[in-house]
Write an enzyme that holds these catalytic residues in place. Structure first.
Site: not given
Length: 531
Positions: A242, A271, A395
């Protein structure tokens, strides 16, 4: 002899000016640490004056206390007998705080040996894990429409078995991104495994080793990447990234990952640029209705904590710290575990800026996770060979509710831009419950299939043994499905073995000029504008 502190004494220190907590039977003065707590000051203050062990332990690796606090912060032992019954946790009083799903789980399996499928595994785990863990694992966006469709869409795809085929042999081995694996499914990045069982992500890795499965380690894992891959030199791992708003933190993390040869690629997750609204997670974080310790989790993943194993050189320089504090009360309290984990995550990623930045900081192959349209798959294929794979995913239904299941996106690619399959490897995740689901995805062009909640619930049901049972069940079901179809090897699976017409009628029908019924020939200018 050290002074023994009572409940009343600890209760007097519940402010930012004087904040004490009880951890592992000892009283700690964490006042100086409150302003820099990665999860935000509000979270740690909600636990002030209480025994925070059950909130703290599942998400912090060994050594975090010692690395985060000076020795002087440890004041002395705590006298548990001085805690009034009204202030004890449900676990301490012997009356566990159970979730609604747990209340309905009386007729479900009571041991791993009784678990015959993934639903059984989840039911067993639901009996065992905490309300907080259940809320985080089970939760999904808004009305759970995407999560539900992820699970049910496979039922609308029918298999077309052939007869008079020798099914004596069955080989589930394949390659994923050029790496040999024994099964065509892998563990997708899923956070906070130690909420369900102390074996955590390292235990999941041990189970993957038993079955030759690939594992993508979550950016928000509750154990460090060094701990997860330790002693597993022959296994295949990916690392989920991330990207942080402060890019330097992500760059430091990439440098750290480069020291671990078991990690073969970077999985850039796209996502969930912002957290979805996960109400089951939020409800279990609103507070403990029994009046005990606040149920809000002091969220701090193993990676974020700054703790590193002994195999990590210069941990201070190589550890990603999540410095941004969560000042919004929705994030710090009612937002739940999932929302708090997103603190510091960058929402400003673009094709033009992010992939060149990533190329400057890692030479590892890139897998883009979270594609939900054929247009983005087509764009991603133009970034080969830097991008070597994509994971079609919503996700787990945890971000934008009513987003399409990955099978819809897979069928879109087959319809509008099938050339993508020749340029990059395409994976799917979300909703896999059966070996037949695995086989259907492979028949439709997926290179491999990701498992998210199943390993987490397996871990909750029995640690390493529970995850092994998950992989054992899916491998056996996949083999049975392949044999009954008449396929000896994974590479023999193809669209001739499935009838997906019921699903095809529901997929995106196209927009002129951007893919659509006229094909991809009109998309040139649009694609060039994004590259």
């Amino acid at each position: 002899m050290s002074k023994i502190y009572t409940f009343e004494e600890v209760q007097q220190h519940r402010s930012a000016e004087s904040c004490w907590v009880v951890l592992y039977g000892n009283v700690y003065d964490v006042t100086a640490f409150v302003p820099s707590h990665p999860g935000g000051s509000k979270i740690i203050l909600q636990l002030a004056g209480t025994d925070a062990t059950e909130e703290y332990d599942p998400v912090h690796p060994e050594g975090t206390l010692e690395s985060s606090l000076p020795a002087s912060a440890k004041l002395g032992p705590f006298d548990q007998s001085t805690v009034p019954v009204s202030d004890q946790t449900p676990e301490q009083t012997g009356t566990p705080n159970i979730s609604p799903a747990q209340e309905q789980a009386d007729d479900t399996p009571n041991s791993l040996a009784e678990c015959l499928n993934i639903d059984d595994i989840e039911a067993l785990a639901t009996k065992k894990i905490s309300r907080k863990a259940w809320g985080y694992y089970f939760s999904a966006g808004d009305d759970l429409v995407s999560k539900s469709l992820n699970n049910t869409v496979y039922r609308s795809i029918l298999l077309r078995p052939r007869i008079f085929v020798d099914c004596t042999r069955c080989d589930t081995s394949t390659t994923l991104l050029g790496n040999k694996v024994s099964v065509p499914f892998f563990v997708s990045p899923a956070a906070m495994a130690r909420l369900g069982h102390r074996d955590g992500e390292a235990g999941i890795a041990t189970a993957c080793g038993t079955y030759g499965a690939m594992q993508i380690i979550s950016n928000n894992a509750s154990q460090t990447p060094e701990q997860v891959v330790a002693g597993k030199e022959d296994q295949v791992f990916g690392w989920q990234l991330y990207v942080q708003t402060d890019r330097a933190k992500s760059e430091a993390m990439l440098q750290r990952i480069h020291q671990l040869p078991q990690i073969k690629f970077i999985c850039l997750t796209l996502d969930a640029p912002v957290p979805g609204k996960r109400e089951h997670d939020e409800r279990t974080s609103l507070g403990n209705p029994s009046g005990g310790v606040a149920a809000n989790l002091p969220v701090r993943s193993a990676v974020q904590s700054g703790s590193a194993s002994t195999t990590s050189p210069d941990p201070e320089a190589k550890t990603l710290r999540l410095e941004e504090q969560i000042e919004d009360s929705d994030s710090a309290g009612a937002g739940g575990v999932g929302k708090a984990l997103f603190a510091g995550t960058a929402p400003d990623l673009t094709w033009k800026a992010t992939l060149p930045w990533l190329a400057a900081h890692t030479k590892l192959p890139i897998v883009l996770k979270g594609l939900q349209t054929h247009e983005d798959a087509y764009l991603a294929s133009h970034y080969a060979p830097q991008v070597q794979g994509i994971i079609l995913s919503n996700h787990g239904g945890r971000a934008l509710d009513t987003a399409p299941p990955s099978i819809h996106t897979l069928l879109e690619i087959r319809k509008f831009c099938p050339e993508v399959f020749a340029k990059i490897e395409v994976f799917v995740d979300g909703g896999i419950r059966r070996g037949t689901d695995v086989v259907k995805a492979l028949c439709l062009g997926a290179r491999g299939v990701g498992l998210g909640r199943a390993p987490l619930f397996g871990n909750g049901a029995g640690g390493v043994a529970g995850v092994e049972r998950v992989l054992e069940i899916l491998k056996a079901e996949t083999e049975t499905a392949m044999r009954l179809l008449g396929c000896e090897r994974v590479e023999d699976l193809g669209p001739q073995f499935v009838n997906a017409r019921m699903v095809e009628r529901d997929i995106f029908d196209g927009v002129d000029g951007v893919g659509g019924a006229t094909g991809m020939e009109k998309v040139g200018a649009w694609v060039r504008s994004k590259l």
